[in-house]
Design an enzyme around this catalytic site. Structure first.
Site, mmCIF file in Angstrom:
data_model
loop_
_atom_site.group_PDB
_atom_site.id
_atom_site.type_symbol
_atom_site.label_atom_id
_atom_site.label_comp_id
_atom_site.label_asym_id
_atom_site.label_seq_id
_atom_site.Cartn_x
_atom_site.Cartn_y
_atom_site.Cartn_z
ATOM 1 N N HIS A 13 -24.274 -1.457 -1.088
ATOM 2 C CA HIS A 13 -23.082 -1.779 -0.257
ATOM 3 C C HIS A 13 -22.377 -0.467 0.064
ATOM 4 C CE1 HIS A 13 -19.459 -4.530 0.663
ATOM 5 N NE2 HIS A 13 -19.151 -3.310 1.068
ATOM 6 N N HIS A 15 -20.377 2.031 3.222
ATOM 7 C CA HIS A 15 -19.785 2.248 4.553
ATOM 8 C C HIS A 15 -20.070 3.679 4.986
ATOM 9 C CE1 HIS A 15 -17.520 -1.553 4.446
ATOM 10 N NE2 HIS A 15 -17.496 -1.326 3.141
ATOM 11 N N LYS A 95 -23.784 -9.673 7.399
ATOM 12 C CA LYS A 95 -22.586 -9.558 6.548
ATOM 13 C C LYS A 95 -21.447 -10.389 7.108
ATOM 14 C CE LYS A 95 -19.571 -7.922 3.571
ATOM 15 N NZ LYS A 95 -19.064 -6.558 3.496
ATOM 16 N N HIS A 132 -18.194 -10.997 2.086
ATOM 17 C CA HIS A 132 -16.929 -10.520 1.518
ATOM 18 C C HIS A 132 -16.141 -11.770 1.140
ATOM 19 C CE1 HIS A 132 -13.520 -7.491 1.311
ATOM 20 N NE2 HIS A 132 -12.944 -8.648 1.058
ATOM 21 N N HIS A 166 -19.229 -6.977 -3.937
ATOM 22 C CA HIS A 166 -18.183 -6.332 -4.752
ATOM 23 C C HIS A 166 -17.347 -7.324 -5.550
ATOM 24 C CE1 HIS A 166 -16.021 -7.440 -1.163
ATOM 25 N NE2 HIS A 166 -16.413 -6.400 -0.474
ATOM 26 N N ASP A 238 -19.620 0.217 -2.433
ATOM 27 C CA ASP A 238 -18.530 -0.058 -1.490
ATOM 28 C C ASP A 238 -17.763 1.230 -1.197
ATOM 29 O OD1 ASP A 238 -16.985 -1.450 0.303
ATOM 30 O OD2 ASP A 238 -15.693 -2.365 -1.223
HETATM 31 C C1 NCD Z 1 -13.833 -1.441 3.223
HETATM 32 C C2 NCD Z 1 -13.696 -0.493 4.427
HETATM 33 O O1 NCD Z 1 -12.834 0.387 4.393
HETATM 34 O O2 NCD Z 1 -14.478 -0.645 5.382
HETATM 35 N N1 NCD Z 1 -12.612 -1.363 2.461
HETATM 36 C C3 NCD Z 1 -12.470 -1.726 1.180
HETATM 37 O O3 NCD Z 1 -11.339 -1.704 0.686
HETATM 38 N N2 NCD Z 1 -13.472 -2.076 0.419
HETATM 39 C C4 NCD Z 1 -14.151 -2.822 3.692
HETATM 40 C C5 NCD Z 1 -14.583 -3.750 2.591
HETATM 41 O O4 NCD Z 1 -15.701 -3.629 2.076
HETATM 42 O O5 NCD Z 1 -13.808 -4.627 2.221
HETATM 43 ZN ZN ZN Z 2 -17.329 -2.774 1.775
#
Ligand code: NCD
Ligand code: ZN
Length: 333
Positions: A13, A15, A95, A132, A166, A238
């Site tokens: 997971h 970003h 997702k 999520h 998460h 995450d």
């Molecule tokens: C994530 C993001 O910034 O894209 N933020 C987070 O707090 N985890 C999005 C997510 O996974 O919820």
């Molecule tokens: Zn995330």
């Protein structure tokens, strides 16, 4: 033991963002990981095959994808069967974000009862659903309130691979035990911190994320299944970078940037619990079995040798910035 080698560690997971941020963060993940599940919450979201292929090309330009597999996801919306069939070979899953629950989720699902046709297509095509799982309720209760949705999906779509992303609560850990088609990712920070670390003293914006860190007993429950190498649990950082200016602000963006410290911190945590043998399962083997993926063959060796976590990578402040960590990566093949 003062040295440990992980075979093809995976971050299920992640970003990676886009543009300048992608250029900073993608090489950091590609250095330490053999593959990662890449989130689709760009603006606008990645919700067509064309957008996904273009994003794949931008990721490939930012890091070495022969040593690091970016497994892409589509942002959930109402998809037709043919659309998903055409995308299947290019995606690891779809997702689902409820509308507005986190960063860049404005295009998420408003009515969770209206999604069954798309879920039936996913089940028929063998495409995993990543979720999520938070409601719009009181912030500490959002994950718990969402669990009935997971229960319904697990029952109604028994052959659908469902990943609770998460997870942060003891109740989510318990639900995992009830249905074989439920799986979970757990972040590094939710294994290490509670709400006290975020807001118990001076407010710590770099620890603020969704879902918010919970109570000590929740962290204990997460730790137990991670340290056991529970077969339906995977590491998913995450790691969610935001520029420092968006974190140290009135209206702090949600997201913890942990990718560059994830492996050293995981090794330290598992070593401190005498659980290093389970780390290989948590950080790679379970994910390969659940998603049926074969990552590039990598060997990442860490040694007990202190280092100082940088204050910033580009414009982003990492988890543990400025602190000393006991383990570091010493060899990458
Ligand atoms: C994530 C993001 O910034 O894209 N933020 C987070 O707090 N985890 C999005 C997510 O996974 O919820
Ligand atoms: Zn995330």
């Amino acid at each position: 033991m003062d040295e440990v080698t992980l075979e093809s560690p995976l971050d299920m997971h992640l970003h990676l963002r886009d543009g300048d941020m992608l250029a900073v963060v993608a090489p950091l993940s590609a250095a330490d990981f053999a593959g990662a599940v890449v989130m689709p919450n760009l603006v606008p979201p990645v919700d067509t095959l064309a957008a996904l292929m273009a994003y794949r090309a931008r990721i490939a330009a930012a890091c070495d994808t022969t040593r690091f597999s970016p497994w892409l996801t589509l942002f959930f919306r109402a998809y037709g069967y043919d659309e998903l069939a055409a995308a299947r070979s290019q995606i690891i899953g779809v997702k689902l974000y409820p509308e507005g629950v986190t960063t860049n989720s404005a295009a998420g699902v408003r009515d969770l009862h209206g999604i069954d046709a798309t879920l039936a297509h996913l089940e028929a095509l063998g495409i995993p659903l990543l979720v999520h799982g938070e409601t719009h309720g009181f912030v500490m209760d959002r994950e718990r309130e969402f669990l009935p949705v997971f229960r319904r999906l697990a029952r109604q779509f028994p052959r659908l691979t469902i990943v609770m992303e998460h997870i942060t609560t003891r109740e989510a850990v318990e639900l995992l035990g009830e249905y074989d088609n439920l799986h979970a990712t757990i972040t590094l920070h939710h294994l290490l911190i509670t709400l006290d670390d975020v807001a118990g003293g001076l407010l710590q914006p770099h620890l603020f994320c969704k879902p918010i860190a919970k109570r000590p007993e929740d962290r204990e429950a997460l730790l137990r299944i991670a340290l056991d190498g529970h077969p339906r649990v995977m590491f998913g950082s995450d790691s969610a970078p935001h520029p420092r200016s968006a974190k140290e602000a009135a209206g702090c963006a949600a997201g913890v940037f942990s990718a560059p410290v994830a492996l050293p911190a995981l090794v330290e945590l598992f070593a401190s619990h005498n659980a290093l043998p389970a780390l290989q399962r948590f950080v790679s083997d379970n994910a390969q079995a659940i998603y049926r993926v074969t990552p590039p063959v990598r060997r990442i060796t860490l040694a007990r040798a202190p280092w100082r976590v940088p204050d910033q990578y580009g414009a982003v402040v990492p988890f543990g910035a400025g602190t000393s960590m006991a383990w570091q990566v010493v060899a990458r093949t």
